[in-house]
Design a protein around this motif. Structure first.
Motif, PDB file in Angstrom:
ATOM      1  N   VAL A  84       0.868  -1.174   0.000  1.00  0.00           N
ATOM      2  CA  VAL A  84       0.000   0.000   0.000  1.00  0.00           C
ATOM      3  C   VAL A  84       0.904   1.222   0.000  1.00  0.00           C
ATOM      4  CG1 VAL A  84      -1.706   1.330   1.294  1.00  0.00           C
ATOM      5  CG2 VAL A  84      -1.879  -1.157   1.210  1.00  0.00           C
ATOM      6  N   LYS A  85       0.608   2.171  -0.867  1.00  0.00           N
ATOM      7  CA  LYS A  85       1.400   3.394  -0.939  1.00  0.00           C
ATOM      8  C   LYS A  85       0.542   4.578  -0.512  1.00  0.00           C
ATOM      9  CE  LYS A  85       4.707   1.972  -4.484  1.00  0.00           C
ATOM     10  NZ  LYS A  85       5.925   2.235  -3.706  1.00  0.00           N
ATOM     11  N   VAL A  86       1.100   5.390   0.361  1.00  0.00           N
ATOM     12  CA  VAL A  86       0.467   6.637   0.778  1.00  0.00           C
ATOM     13  C   VAL A  86       1.317   7.765   0.207  1.00  0.00           C
ATOM     14  CG1 VAL A  86      -0.164   8.094   2.725  1.00  0.00           C
ATOM     15  CG2 VAL A  86      -0.453   5.604   2.881  1.00  0.00           C
ATOM     16  N   LEU A  87       0.709   8.580  -0.656  1.00  0.00           N
ATOM     17  CA  LEU A  87       1.434   9.647  -1.332  1.00  0.00           C
ATOM     18  C   LEU A  87       0.837  10.992  -0.964  1.00  0.00           C
ATOM     19  CD1 LEU A  87       0.770   7.163  -3.586  1.00  0.00           C
ATOM     20  CD2 LEU A  87       2.445   8.466  -4.875  1.00  0.00           C
ATOM     21  N   VAL A  88       1.712  11.947  -0.697  1.00  0.00           N
ATOM     22  CA  VAL A  88       1.298  13.337  -0.531  1.00  0.00           C
ATOM     23  C   VAL A  88       2.114  14.168  -1.512  1.00  0.00           C
ATOM     24  CG1 VAL A  88       1.163  15.329   0.985  1.00  0.00           C
ATOM     25  CG2 VAL A  88       0.668  13.055   1.879  1.00  0.00           C
ATOM     26  N   LYS A  89       1.432  14.747  -2.474  1.00  0.00           N
ATOM     27  CA  LYS A  89       2.083  15.588  -3.489  1.00  0.00           C
ATOM     28  C   LYS A  89       1.886  17.043  -3.078  1.00  0.00           C
ATOM     29  CE  LYS A  89       3.896  15.672  -7.796  1.00  0.00           C
ATOM     30  NZ  LYS A  89       3.093  15.147  -8.896  1.00  0.00           N
ATOM     31  N   LEU A  90       2.976  17.714  -2.761  1.00  0.00           N
ATOM     32  CA  LEU A  90       2.909  19.102  -2.338  1.00  0.00           C
ATOM     33  C   LEU A  90       2.945  20.062  -3.522  1.00  0.00           C
ATOM     34  CD1 LEU A  90       5.356  18.942   0.696  1.00  0.00           C
ATOM     35  CD2 LEU A  90       2.861  18.986   0.764  1.00  0.00           C
ATOM     36  N   GLU A  91       3.635  19.657  -4.572  1.00  0.00           N
ATOM     37  CA  GLU A  91       3.759  20.533  -5.741  1.00  0.00           C
ATOM     38  C   GLU A  91       4.153  19.698  -6.946  1.00  0.00           C
ATOM     39  OE1 GLU A  91       6.280  24.524  -7.192  1.00  0.00           O
ATOM     40  OE2 GLU A  91       6.381  23.838  -5.111  1.00  0.00           O
ATOM     41  N   GLU A 136       9.782  21.495 -14.524  1.00  0.00           N
ATOM     42  CA  GLU A 136       8.740  21.118 -13.557  1.00  0.00           C
ATOM     43  C   GLU A 136       9.358  20.777 -12.209  1.00  0.00           C
ATOM     44  OE1 GLU A 136       4.894  20.835 -12.638  1.00  0.00           O
ATOM     45  OE2 GLU A 136       5.344  20.743 -14.778  1.00  0.00           O
ATOM     46  N   ARG A 137       8.819  21.362 -11.156  1.00  0.00           N
ATOM     47  CA  ARG A 137       9.272  21.037  -9.807  1.00  0.00           C
ATOM     48  C   ARG A 137       8.328  19.999  -9.203  1.00  0.00           C
ATOM     49  NH1 ARG A 137      10.109  25.104  -4.578  1.00  0.00           N
ATOM     50  NH2 ARG A 137      11.348  23.647  -3.317  1.00  0.00           N
ATOM     51  N   GLN A 138       8.892  18.969  -8.599  1.00  0.00           N
ATOM     52  CA  GLN A 138       8.120  17.914  -7.967  1.00  0.00           C
ATOM     53  C   GLN A 138       8.504  17.839  -6.495  1.00  0.00           C
ATOM     54  OE1 GLN A 138       5.823  16.008  -9.748  1.00  0.00           O
ATOM     55  NE2 GLN A 138       6.296  17.321 -11.490  1.00  0.00           N
ATOM     56  N   ARG A 139       7.521  18.032  -5.626  1.00  0.00           N
ATOM     57  CA  ARG A 139       7.748  17.914  -4.183  1.00  0.00           C
ATOM     58  C   ARG A 139       6.737  16.911  -3.648  1.00  0.00           C
ATOM     59  NH1 ARG A 139       6.610  22.206  -1.131  1.00  0.00           N
ATOM     60  NH2 ARG A 139       8.287  21.810   0.338  1.00  0.00           N
ATOM     61  N   LEU A 140       7.230  15.789  -3.145  1.00  0.00           N
ATOM     62  CA  LEU A 140       6.310  14.746  -2.692  1.00  0.00           C
ATOM     63  C   LEU A 140       6.944  13.860  -1.636  1.00  0.00           C
ATOM     64  CD1 LEU A 140       6.075  11.803  -5.207  1.00  0.00           C
ATOM     65  CD2 LEU A 140       7.790  13.596  -5.421  1.00  0.00           C
ATOM     66  N   VAL A 141       6.052  13.182  -0.912  1.00  0.00           N
ATOM     67  CA  VAL A 141       6.430  12.183   0.083  1.00  0.00           C
ATOM     68  C   VAL A 141       5.662  10.916  -0.237  1.00  0.00           C
ATOM     69  CG1 VAL A 141       6.272  11.535   2.520  1.00  0.00           C
ATOM     70  CG2 VAL A 141       6.952  13.865   1.893  1.00  0.00           C
ATOM     71  N   VAL A 142       6.360   9.770  -0.267  1.00  0.00           N
ATOM     72  CA  VAL A 142       5.726   8.482  -0.549  1.00  0.00           C
ATOM     73  C   VAL A 142       6.090   7.503   0.565  1.00  0.00           C
ATOM     74  CG1 VAL A 142       5.438   6.586  -2.184  1.00  0.00           C
ATOM     75  CG2 VAL A 142       5.943   8.890  -3.033  1.00  0.00           C
ATOM     76  N   VAL A 143       5.083   6.946   1.205  1.00  0.00           N
ATOM     77  CA  VAL A 143       5.288   5.902   2.213  1.00  0.00           C
ATOM     78  C   VAL A 143       4.820   4.588   1.597  1.00  0.00           C
ATOM     79  CG1 VAL A 143       4.694   5.044   4.506  1.00  0.00           C
ATOM     80  CG2 VAL A 143       4.908   7.521   4.102  1.00  0.00           C
ATOM     81  N   THR A 144       5.691   3.588   1.568  1.00  0.00           N
ATOM     82  CA  THR A 144       5.351   2.269   1.053  1.00  0.00           C
ATOM     83  C   THR A 144       5.256   1.286   2.213  1.00  0.00           C
ATOM     84  OG1 THR A 144       6.490   2.713  -1.043  1.00  0.00           O
ATOM     85  CG2 THR A 144       6.032   0.411  -0.511  1.00  0.00           C
ATOM     86  N   LEU A 145       4.097   0.668   2.358  1.00  0.00           N
ATOM     87  CA  LEU A 145       3.840  -0.300   3.427  1.00  0.00           C
ATOM     88  C   LEU A 145       3.654  -1.671   2.793  1.00  0.00           C
ATOM     89  CD1 LEU A 145       1.139   1.862   5.243  1.00  0.00           C
ATOM     90  CD2 LEU A 145       3.572   1.729   5.820  1.00  0.00           C
ATOM     91  N   THR A 146       4.522  -2.605   3.115  1.00  0.00           N
ATOM     92  CA  THR A 146       4.447  -3.935   2.515  1.00  0.00           C
ATOM     93  C   THR A 146       3.710  -4.904   3.437  1.00  0.00           C
ATOM     94  OG1 THR A 146       6.516  -4.741   3.467  1.00  0.00           O
ATOM     95  CG2 THR A 146       6.683  -3.478   1.415  1.00  0.00           C
ATOM     96  N   ALA A 147       3.546  -6.144   2.948  1.00  0.00           N
ATOM     97  CA  ALA A 147       2.808  -7.157   3.703  1.00  0.00           C
ATOM     98  C   ALA A 147       3.449  -7.425   5.062  1.00  0.00           C
ATOM     99  CB  ALA A 147       2.725  -8.446   2.884  1.00  0.00           C
ATOM    100  N   GLU A 148       4.786  -7.301   5.153  1.00  0.00           N
ATOM    101  CA  GLU A 148       5.468  -7.561   6.426  1.00  0.00           C
ATOM    102  C   GLU A 148       4.994  -6.600   7.516  1.00  0.00           C
ATOM    103  OE1 GLU A 148       7.822  -9.293   3.198  1.00  0.00           O
ATOM    104  OE2 GLU A 148       6.965  -7.294   3.528  1.00  0.00           O
ATOM    105  N   TRP A 149       4.760  -5.365   7.143  1.00  0.00           N
ATOM    106  CA  TRP A 149       4.328  -4.371   8.123  1.00  0.00           C
ATOM    107  C   TRP A 149       2.918  -4.676   8.627  1.00  0.00           C
ATOM    108  CZ3 TRP A 149       0.907   0.011   8.351  1.00  0.00           C
ATOM    109  CH2 TRP A 149       1.199   0.905   9.378  1.00  0.00           C
TER     110      TRP A 149
END
Length: 331
Positions: A84-91, A136-149
């Motif tokens: 599961v990926k949680v993404l926050v795109k700031l710009e 293009e400027r890209q500002r983002l944070v991506v959290v990847t949660l795998t089955a182990e978590w």
């Protein structure tokens, strides 16, 4: 902080583990250049800026990027499944596709940027493609949660979703502040740094899961469509700067609504009070002025609505993780 490098993160240092997508991205480096040329863009040129990939614990990877693409480019890779990926795109307005599905990740640029959040479920590997325009400027944070978590039994339950199901939400000012803090982490070292990042990551994931628990996100729970539309109109007014000098009563009159009702509906829609949202937006405008307009700290404080530079610096550091002077020096 982050490694000044190519957007594909450098190999992790001691205490860090490389995220799966980072390894795959480097494995297809040759293909990236060929794809870019075949798409009519310039050969793949490293992005300028800062990017990091860090393993916070087993099954949890954090990727933070603040980069500018000097040329139009196309990047393709294969993203491993069962995560599961949680993404926050700031710009940024890059076109992103996963498999046959386009991700709604256009956050806008500069002063008009409006952060976007996405929770994405993958049951099996999928091809990833990202197209960026020159400059293009890209500002983002991506959290990847795998089955182990998720299998650890001590964490949040996995959202009930199928393969390639995408759920969007509008990050609250608190979530935006957390993303900024992950991009600009406090000056902790060693285990304390990992603890700091993990605490911010958990809070971000908790909001993402809470806001996307229902597949129907047309209107937040408890709000009729017309009430949600009113809250969105007020949000647009706040984002435009047109409400900077207005009182709550004046905003309510503009929205043709009782002030108490408007406050309640706005908080239900966006997870923050009207003035907390307004304050966060003005801080983002002040940050833009510091980085792009060469504004002084005094001028930035005025933009953010602070009469005291000391109070402004405290609020700015709490929101972005850095004092204004340091933030401006990072340009």
């Amino acid at each position: 902080m982050f490694e000044r490098a190519n957007e594909d993160a450098a190999p992790p240092g001691p205490g860090e583990t490389e995220a799966p997508e980072s390894a795959l991205a480097r494995a297809v480096a040759g293909r990236k250049k060929r794809d870019s040329a075949s798409a009519g863009g310039a050969p793949c040129v490293p992005a300028c800026g800062e990017c990091s990939v860090r393993c916070l614990r087993e099954g949890v990877h954090l990727r933070c990027a603040d980069v500018v693409h000097p040329h139009s480019s196309v990047m393709r890779a294969v993203i491993p499944g069962k995560c599961v990926k949680v993404l926050v795109k700031l710009e940024g307005d890059a076109q992103v596709r996963l498999g046959r599905r386009e991700l709604p990740m256009n956050a806008g640029c500069g002063r008009d940027a409006r952060p976007q959040g996405v929770v994405l479920c993958l049951e099996r590997p999928e091809e990833f493609e990202r197209r960026c325009a020159a400059g293009e400027r890209q500002r983002l944070v991506v959290v990847t949660l795998t089955a182990e978590w998720f299998a650890s039994g001590r964490q949040l339950p996995a959202p009930a979703a199928g393969h390639l199901e995408v759920r969007c939400w509008t990050p609250t000012p608190r979530a935006v502040a957390i993303a900024e803090q992950l991009l600009n982490p406090a000056a902790f070292q060693g285990p304390l740094r990992g603890l700091y990042l993990e605490s911010r990551m958990l809070e971000l994931v908790a909001e993402a899961f809470a806001c996307t628990a229902s597949p129907d996100q047309a209107s937040p729970p408890g709000l009729r469509p017309d009430e949600h539309a009113r809250a969105c109109r007020l949000r647009d007014l706040l984002d435009s700067g047109g409400a900077d000098a207005l009182s709550l009563a004046e905003m309510a009159r503009a929205m043709r609504c009782n002030a108490t009702t408007l406050q309640r509906q706005f908080r239900q829609a966006f997870g923050a009070t009207i003035f907390d949202y307004l304050r966060a937006g003005r801080l983002r405008r002040a940050a833009w002025a510091l980085q792009h307009d060469g504004a002084s700290v005094a001028r930035a404080a005025e933009i953010a609505g602070y009469a005291s530079q000391a109070n402004f610096s405290t609020a700015f550091r709490r929101h972005f993780g850095l004092p204004p002077k340091t933030y401006r020096a990072r340009v």
